[in-house]
Design a protein around this motif. Sequence first.
Motif, PDB file in Angstrom:
ATOM      1  N   ALA A  82       0.833  -1.188   0.000  1.00 28.40           N
ATOM      2  CA  ALA A  82       0.000   0.000   0.000  1.00 28.40           C
ATOM      3  C   ALA A  82       0.872   1.243   0.000  1.00 28.40           C
ATOM      4  CB  ALA A  82      -0.923   0.001   1.224  1.00 28.40           C
ATOM      5  N   ALA A  83       0.344   2.304  -0.583  1.00 27.72           N
ATOM      6  CA  ALA A  83       1.056   3.569  -0.689  1.00 27.72           C
ATOM      7  C   ALA A  83       0.294   4.658   0.039  1.00 27.72           C
ATOM      8  CB  ALA A  83       1.251   3.954  -2.148  1.00 27.72           C
ATOM      9  N   ASP A  84       1.032   5.483   0.770  1.00 30.26           N
ATOM     10  CA  ASP A  84       0.476   6.566   1.565  1.00 30.26           C
ATOM     11  C   ASP A  84       1.087   7.871   1.086  1.00 30.26           C
ATOM     12  OD1 ASP A  84      -0.364   8.371   3.505  1.00 30.26           O
ATOM     13  OD2 ASP A  84       0.785   7.439   5.130  1.00 30.26           O
ATOM     14  N   GLN A  85       0.278   8.731   0.521  1.00 30.56           N
ATOM     15  CA  GLN A  85       0.779   9.991  -0.006  1.00 30.56           C
ATOM     16  C   GLN A  85       0.846  11.096   1.026  1.00 30.56           C
ATOM     17  OE1 GLN A  85      -1.808  11.247  -3.192  1.00 30.56           O
ATOM     18  NE2 GLN A  85      -3.576  11.512  -1.858  1.00 30.56           N
ATOM     19  N   ARG A  86       0.406  10.828   2.248  1.00 32.79           N
ATOM     20  CA  ARG A  86       0.290  11.881   3.245  1.00 32.79           C
ATOM     21  C   ARG A  86       1.110  11.674   4.507  1.00 32.79           C
ATOM     22  NH1 ARG A  86      -6.027  11.092   3.493  1.00 32.79           N
ATOM     23  NH2 ARG A  86      -5.206   8.993   3.072  1.00 32.79           N
ATOM     24  N   ARG A  87       1.416  10.446   4.846  1.00 30.65           N
ATOM     25  CA  ARG A  87       2.014  10.159   6.145  1.00 30.65           C
ATOM     26  C   ARG A  87       3.165   9.181   6.022  1.00 30.65           C
ATOM     27  NH1 ARG A  87      -3.521   9.675   6.592  1.00 30.65           N
ATOM     28  NH2 ARG A  87      -4.559  11.283   7.845  1.00 30.65           N
ATOM     29  N   ASN A  88       3.929   9.104   7.087  1.00 35.94           N
ATOM     30  CA  ASN A  88       4.977   8.110   7.227  1.00 35.94           C
ATOM     31  C   ASN A  88       4.604   7.117   8.316  1.00 35.94           C
ATOM     32  OD1 ASN A  88       6.683   9.208   5.286  1.00 35.94           O
ATOM     33  ND2 ASN A  88       7.775  10.470   6.789  1.00 35.94           N
ATOM     34  N   LEU A  89       4.935   5.868   8.091  1.00 33.59           N
ATOM     35  CA  LEU A  89       4.828   4.801   9.090  1.00 33.59           C
ATOM     36  C   LEU A  89       3.402   4.590   9.589  1.00 33.59           C
ATOM     37  CD1 LEU A  89       8.039   5.524  11.204  1.00 33.59           C
ATOM     38  CD2 LEU A  89       7.783   3.989   9.247  1.00 33.59           C
ATOM     39  N   GLY A  90       2.440   4.748   8.702  1.00 34.06           N
ATOM     40  CA  GLY A  90       1.078   4.462   9.072  1.00 34.06           C
ATOM     41  C   GLY A  90       0.873   2.987   9.351  1.00 34.06           C
ATOM     42  N   ARG A  91       0.001   2.681  10.312  1.00 37.51           N
ATOM     43  CA  ARG A  91      -0.262   1.302  10.707  1.00 37.51           C
ATOM     44  C   ARG A  91      -1.727   0.910  10.598  1.00 37.51           C
ATOM     45  NH1 ARG A  91       2.769   1.929  16.285  1.00 37.51           N
ATOM     46  NH2 ARG A  91       2.692   4.127  15.627  1.00 37.51           N
ATOM     47  N   ALA A  92      -2.541   1.781  10.057  1.00 37.90           N
ATOM     48  CA  ALA A  92      -3.955   1.500   9.861  1.00 37.90           C
ATOM     49  C   ALA A  92      -4.283   1.532   8.378  1.00 37.90           C
ATOM     50  CB  ALA A  92      -4.811   2.513  10.613  1.00 37.90           C
ATOM     51  N   THR A  93      -5.214   0.681   7.969  1.00 34.01           N
ATOM     52  CA  THR A  93      -5.555   0.596   6.558  1.00 34.01           C
ATOM     53  C   THR A  93      -6.059   1.922   6.001  1.00 34.01           C
ATOM     54  OG1 THR A  93      -7.766  -0.257   7.107  1.00 34.01           O
ATOM     55  CG2 THR A  93      -6.035  -1.870   6.662  1.00 34.01           C
ATOM     56  N   TYR A  94      -6.811   2.675   6.810  1.00 35.20           N
ATOM     57  CA  TYR A  94      -7.389   3.918   6.316  1.00 35.20           C
ATOM     58  C   TYR A  94      -6.352   4.992   6.046  1.00 35.20           C
ATOM     59  CZ  TYR A  94      -6.976   5.856  11.069  1.00 35.20           C
ATOM     60  OH  TYR A  94      -6.505   6.309  12.292  1.00 35.20           O
ATOM     61  N   GLU A  95      -5.140   4.815   6.535  1.00 35.20           N
ATOM     62  CA  GLU A  95      -4.087   5.790   6.305  1.00 35.20           C
ATOM     63  C   GLU A  95      -3.453   5.659   4.920  1.00 35.20           C
ATOM     64  OE1 GLU A  95      -1.552   6.774   9.889  1.00 35.20           O
ATOM     65  OE2 GLU A  95      -2.378   4.851  10.569  1.00 35.20           O
ATOM     66  N   TYR A  96      -3.786   4.611   4.195  1.00 36.00           N
ATOM     67  CA  TYR A  96      -3.176   4.360   2.895  1.00 36.00           C
ATOM     68  C   TYR A  96      -4.148   4.656   1.770  1.00 36.00           C
ATOM     69  CZ  TYR A  96       0.801   2.466   5.310  1.00 36.00           C
ATOM     70  OH  TYR A  96       1.915   2.335   6.107  1.00 36.00           O
ATOM     71  N   ASP A  97      -3.613   5.209   0.702  1.00 35.74           N
ATOM     72  CA  ASP A  97      -4.430   5.699  -0.392  1.00 35.74           C
ATOM     73  C   ASP A  97      -4.581   4.708  -1.539  1.00 35.74           C
ATOM     74  OD1 ASP A  97      -4.752   8.618   0.531  1.00 35.74           O
ATOM     75  OD2 ASP A  97      -2.574   8.346   0.586  1.00 35.74           O
ATOM     76  N   TYR A  98      -3.584   3.877  -1.758  1.00 36.78           N
ATOM     77  CA  TYR A  98      -3.574   2.966  -2.893  1.00 36.78           C
ATOM     78  C   TYR A  98      -3.138   1.584  -2.455  1.00 36.78           C
ATOM     79  CZ  TYR A  98      -3.542   7.525  -5.135  1.00 36.78           C
ATOM     80  OH  TYR A  98      -3.843   8.811  -5.492  1.00 36.78           O
ATOM     81  N   TRP A  99      -3.731   0.582  -3.083  1.00 32.97           N
ATOM     82  CA  TRP A  99      -3.492  -0.815  -2.723  1.00 32.97           C
ATOM     83  C   TRP A  99      -3.257  -1.671  -3.951  1.00 32.97           C
ATOM     84  CZ3 TRP A  99      -3.447  -2.538   2.359  1.00 32.97           C
ATOM     85  CH2 TRP A  99      -3.888  -1.593   3.311  1.00 32.97           C
ATOM     86  N   GLY A 100      -2.384  -2.663  -3.792  1.00 39.39           N
ATOM     87  CA  GLY A 100      -2.229  -3.672  -4.814  1.00 39.39           C
ATOM     88  C   GLY A 100      -3.274  -4.762  -4.680  1.00 39.39           C
ATOM     89  N   GLN A 101      -3.237  -5.725  -5.593  1.00 41.37           N
ATOM     90  CA  GLN A 101      -4.202  -6.816  -5.597  1.00 41.37           C
ATOM     91  C   GLN A 101      -3.837  -7.946  -4.651  1.00 41.37           C
ATOM     92  OE1 GLN A 101      -7.284  -7.155  -7.365  1.00 41.37           O
ATOM     93  NE2 GLN A 101      -6.919  -4.941  -7.387  1.00 41.37           N
ATOM     94  N   GLY A 102      -2.610  -7.973  -4.188  1.00 43.37           N
ATOM     95  CA  GLY A 102      -2.186  -8.977  -3.238  1.00 43.37           C
ATOM     96  C   GLY A 102      -1.477 -10.154  -3.882  1.00 43.37           C
ATOM     97  N   THR A 103      -0.647 -10.810  -3.098  1.00 45.24           N
ATOM     98  CA  THR A 103       0.028 -12.026  -3.517  1.00 45.24           C
ATOM     99  C   THR A 103      -0.059 -13.046  -2.389  1.00 45.24           C
ATOM    100  OG1 THR A 103       2.093 -12.928  -4.437  1.00 45.24           O
ATOM    101  CG2 THR A 103       2.319 -11.229  -2.736  1.00 45.24           C
ATOM    102  N   GLN A 104      -0.373 -14.283  -2.741  1.00 48.62           N
ATOM    103  CA  GLN A 104      -0.610 -15.321  -1.749  1.00 48.62           C
ATOM    104  C   GLN A 104       0.704 -15.877  -1.222  1.00 48.62           C
ATOM    105  OE1 GLN A 104      -3.703 -16.758  -0.516  1.00 48.62           O
ATOM    106  NE2 GLN A 104      -2.236 -17.615   0.957  1.00 48.62           N
TER     107      GLN A 104
END
Length: 124
Positions: free
Chosen positions: A97-119
């Motif tokens: 996930a990428a966060d354009q506003r903060r550093n070291l965020g630990r909550a999902t809502y703090e991130y702006d963009y997400w990948g599809q995931g890898t198992q």
Amino acid sequence: QVQLVESGGGLVQAGGSLRLSCAASGRTFSNYAMGWFRQAPGKAREFVAALSRSGVGTYYTDSVKGRFTISRDNAKNTVYLQMNSLKPEDTAVYYCAADQRRNLGRATYEYDYWGQGTQVTVSS
């Protein structure tokens, strides 16, 4: 928008290692703090590791400290998660996930963009 694509997941025995990669495209990669999260079946998405824009500041959830390492290569627009000494409880879909506003965020809502995931599956 920034697009994130994870890779490197797979099946590994307990005690083994995997290196996940997250390739980013879009706006300048160095402007984003990055994080890794994971989600096991039936569970909420949980924080794993975060990395500052500079690539120096890091934070890890307690369960992976000493085993996982997050890093970034801004020249390659890529963030990595090196996972060593894997345990069955590490089995999950891993998301970057990428966060354009903060550093070291630990909550999902703090991130702006997400990948599809890898198992990642760790067998015992």
